[in-house]
Design an enzyme around this catalytic site. Structure first.
Site, PDB file in Angstrom:
ATOM      1  CG  HIS A  11      -0.236   0.285   2.506  1.00 21.05           C
ATOM      2  ND1 HIS A  11       0.405  -0.712   3.196  1.00 21.05           N
ATOM      3  CD2 HIS A  11      -0.047   1.413   3.223  1.00 21.05           C
ATOM      4  CE1 HIS A  11       0.958  -0.210   4.282  1.00 21.05           C
ATOM      5  NE2 HIS A  11       0.708   1.083   4.326  1.00 21.05           N
TER       6      HIS A  11
HETATM    7  C1  UD1 Z   1      -1.996   5.473   6.113  1.00 19.68           C
HETATM    8  C2  UD1 Z   1      -0.685   5.921   6.758  1.00 19.68           C
HETATM    9  C3  UD1 Z   1       0.362   4.824   6.580  1.00 19.68           C
HETATM   10  C4  UD1 Z   1      -0.160   3.487   7.063  1.00 19.68           C
HETATM   11  C5  UD1 Z   1      -1.464   3.174   6.342  1.00 19.68           C
HETATM   12  C6  UD1 Z   1      -2.056   1.856   6.745  1.00 19.68           C
HETATM   13  C7  UD1 Z   1      -0.201   8.348   6.667  1.00 19.68           C
HETATM   14  C8  UD1 Z   1       0.649   9.375   6.020  1.00 19.68           C
HETATM   15  N1  UD1 Z   1      -0.140   7.121   6.128  1.00 19.68           N
HETATM   16  O1  UD1 Z   1      -1.766   5.374   4.709  1.00 19.68           O
HETATM   17  O2  UD1 Z   1       1.490   5.155   7.350  1.00 19.68           O
HETATM   18  O3  UD1 Z   1       0.789   2.476   6.795  1.00 19.68           O
HETATM   19  O4  UD1 Z   1      -2.377   4.239   6.654  1.00 19.68           O
HETATM   20  O5  UD1 Z   1      -3.194   1.593   5.986  1.00 19.68           O
HETATM   21  O6  UD1 Z   1      -0.866   8.627   7.629  1.00 19.68           O
HETATM   22  N2  UD1 Z   1      -9.145   5.003   1.993  1.00 19.68           N
HETATM   23  C9  UD1 Z   1     -10.371   4.368   1.953  1.00 19.68           C
HETATM   24  N3  UD1 Z   1     -10.934   3.978   3.121  1.00 19.68           N
HETATM   25  C10 UD1 Z   1     -10.329   4.161   4.319  1.00 19.68           C
HETATM   26  C11 UD1 Z   1      -9.086   4.818   4.340  1.00 19.68           C
HETATM   27  C12 UD1 Z   1      -8.507   5.231   3.173  1.00 19.68           C
HETATM   28  O7  UD1 Z   1     -10.955   4.171   0.895  1.00 19.68           O
HETATM   29  O8  UD1 Z   1     -10.889   3.754   5.346  1.00 19.68           O
HETATM   30  C13 UD1 Z   1      -8.514   5.415   0.734  1.00 19.68           C
HETATM   31  C14 UD1 Z   1      -8.821   6.837   0.384  1.00 19.68           C
HETATM   32  O9  UD1 Z   1      -8.953   6.927  -0.996  1.00 19.68           O
HETATM   33  C15 UD1 Z   1      -7.563   7.572   0.798  1.00 19.68           C
HETATM   34  C16 UD1 Z   1      -6.494   6.530   0.573  1.00 19.68           C
HETATM   35  O10 UD1 Z   1      -7.124   5.282   0.863  1.00 19.68           O
HETATM   36  O11 UD1 Z   1      -7.360   8.727   0.094  1.00 19.68           O
HETATM   37  C17 UD1 Z   1      -5.299   6.700   1.452  1.00 19.68           C
HETATM   38  O12 UD1 Z   1      -5.684   6.808   2.819  1.00 19.68           O
HETATM   39  P1  UD1 Z   1      -4.759   7.632   3.857  1.00 19.68           P
HETATM   40  O13 UD1 Z   1      -5.278   7.505   5.223  1.00 19.68           O
HETATM   41  O14 UD1 Z   1      -4.521   8.990   3.339  1.00 19.68           O
HETATM   42  O15 UD1 Z   1      -3.367   6.905   3.740  1.00 19.68           O
HETATM   43  P2  UD1 Z   1      -2.986   5.356   3.688  1.00 19.68           P
HETATM   44  O16 UD1 Z   1      -2.430   5.062   2.357  1.00 19.68           O
HETATM   45  O17 UD1 Z   1      -4.072   4.473   4.207  1.00 19.68           O
END
Ligand code: UD1
Length: 367
Positions: A208
């Site tokens: 991821h």
């Molecule tokens: C975040 C953390 C990362 C961790 C990861 C575990 C930061 C900078 N990154 O990254 O360190 O390893 O979580 O998963 O804080 N999304 C969904 N549903 C959700 C959450 C996210 O669809 O419940 C999608 C959204 O499109 C979002 C993207 O995933 O924009 C990324 O989510 P985000 O929380 O920004 O970062 P992660 O890649 O999950």
């Protein structure tokens, strides 16, 4: 004894298994009322609710509902909402965990409001500032009052950055407390059977990191390697929402689906995921926590990254770093080696970290 209110910030998937054991340990004391603040950084049922359920965590006392966004939007929204909560109910201390955007956002709010802030999983460094998590770690450690480290490298990094020794306390790796608390349920889960891999050699995949999944060429390379690997060992790939979106956008989802020996699924709950990992021949991942869980379980972990903030998993554990191009040959190496049944575990990775954290917090608060 005076009752102390401690906020425990839970935000994203990797936080929940670190906060849960501490919540349980603090709730069992007579001096502390722990309150879970969920920032809402992760909000999908299988990225959040499933973990609360598996880890027997109470409903969040407060939910900030910040959701997704750019780094600035997400960090800013958490700060704005968390500050309101802290001004309304001033806690005696706040514990932030790990390295996600919500971690640094809440730590910064506390520092400005003079609320003692404790960083759980402090001192880890990849020394790669292109990783958003590294920026979050450095800043959070700089402004926290008490730094709970999981391993000696954490202490060394903090001391080298000039943090006074009295602010650093090595308590161990709390995430493994969650594993120990739920070991029986993990063993009893039917995940392996459901995926048709029970009793077989198989690999588990998670991927991821933006550096692996946001760039089309890199993601294509990883997919090609996974397809080739799956001819030797069947794979179960639990796909993070960010990764799924990109696999679909780049037309790579059907490539994985058509491979035959790759089972694609949504992110799994903690118990299901650990059931799969604990029976796997190997794990291919770019996660932080998975490097530690596989070391704890003695399962080979191939980490598709240039560096790790958890070097102890390389020196004392089962982890190996590699580039996307090296996946196939690294899997060959693992498959041709004897499966080792000797497990070495770093010091204080013993399932008893939450108790040490609670004692340390009591000392900080004079409770
Ligand atoms: C975040 C953390 C990362 C961790 C990861 C575990 C930061 C900078 N990154 O990254 O360190 O390893 O979580 O998963 O804080 N999304 C969904 N549903 C959700 C959450 C996210 O669809 O419940 C999608 C959204 O499109 C979002 C993207 O995933 O924009 C990324 O989510 P985000 O929380 O920004 O970062 P992660 O890649 O999950």
């Amino acid at each position: 004894m005076a009752n102390k209110t401690v906020f425990l910030v839970a935000a994203a998937r990797p936080n929940f298994m670190k906060i849960a054991p501490l919540q349980h340990a603090l709730a069992a004391t007579d001096w502390c009322t722990p309150r879970i603040i969920h920032t809402g950084q992760h909000y999908d049922a299988n990225m959040s609710d499933a973990f609360f359920r598996d880890l027997s965590m109470p409903e969040p006392w407060c939910h900030l509902n910040v959701g997704s966004g750019s780094h600035a939007e997400q960090t800013g929204r958490v700060m704005i909402e968390f500050e309101k909560v802290c001004m309304e109910t001033r806690p005696d201390a706040v514990v932030v965990a790990g390295d996600v955007n919500s971690t640094v956002a809440c730590a910064l709010v506390c520092a400005k409001l003079w609320i003692p802030v404790v960083h759980l999983e402090a001192g880890l460094r990849s020394n790669d500032r292109r990783m958003p998590e590294e920026v979050n770690r450095v800043l959070t450690d700089r402004i926290s009052d008490l730094l709970w480290t999981p391993s000696p490298d954490g202490d060394e990094n903090l001391l080298a950055e000039g943090v006074p020794a009295h602010q650093i306390e090595r308590i161990g790796n709390i995430m493994l407390d969650s594993y120990e608390l739920l070991k029986d349920k993990i063993g009893a889960s039917d995940a392996r059977r459901r995926f048709g891999v029970d009793g077989q050699h198989y690999g588990v995949v998670t991927m991821h990191r933006p550096s692996n999944v946001d760039d089309q060429t890199t993601l294509r390379r990883i997919v090609d390697q996974l397809v080739r690997v799956s001819a030797r060992v069947p794979l179960v790939f639990a796909v993070h929402p960010r990764t799924r979106k990109n696999l679909e956008a780049f037309g790579l989802w059907p490539v994985l689906e058509d491979a035959g020996a790759i089972t694609l699924c949504d992110p799994l709950s903690y118990i299901e995921f650990m059931n799969l990992v604990s029976g796997a021949r190997l794990v291919l991942s770019d996660s932080g926590g998975v490097q530690e869980e596989t070391t704890y379980l003695g399962i080979p972990c191939l980490t598709v990254r240039d560096n790790t903030e958890r070097p102890i998993t390389l020196t004392e554990g089962t982890n190996r770093l590699l580039t996307p191009n090296q996946i196939e040959s690294a899997v060959d190496d693992v498959l041709s080696a004897d499966a080792s049944d000797t497990v070495r575990r770093p010091e204080l990775w013993d399932g008893k970290t939450a108790g040490r954290a609670a004692t340390s917090l009591a000392r900080l608060l004079g409770a």
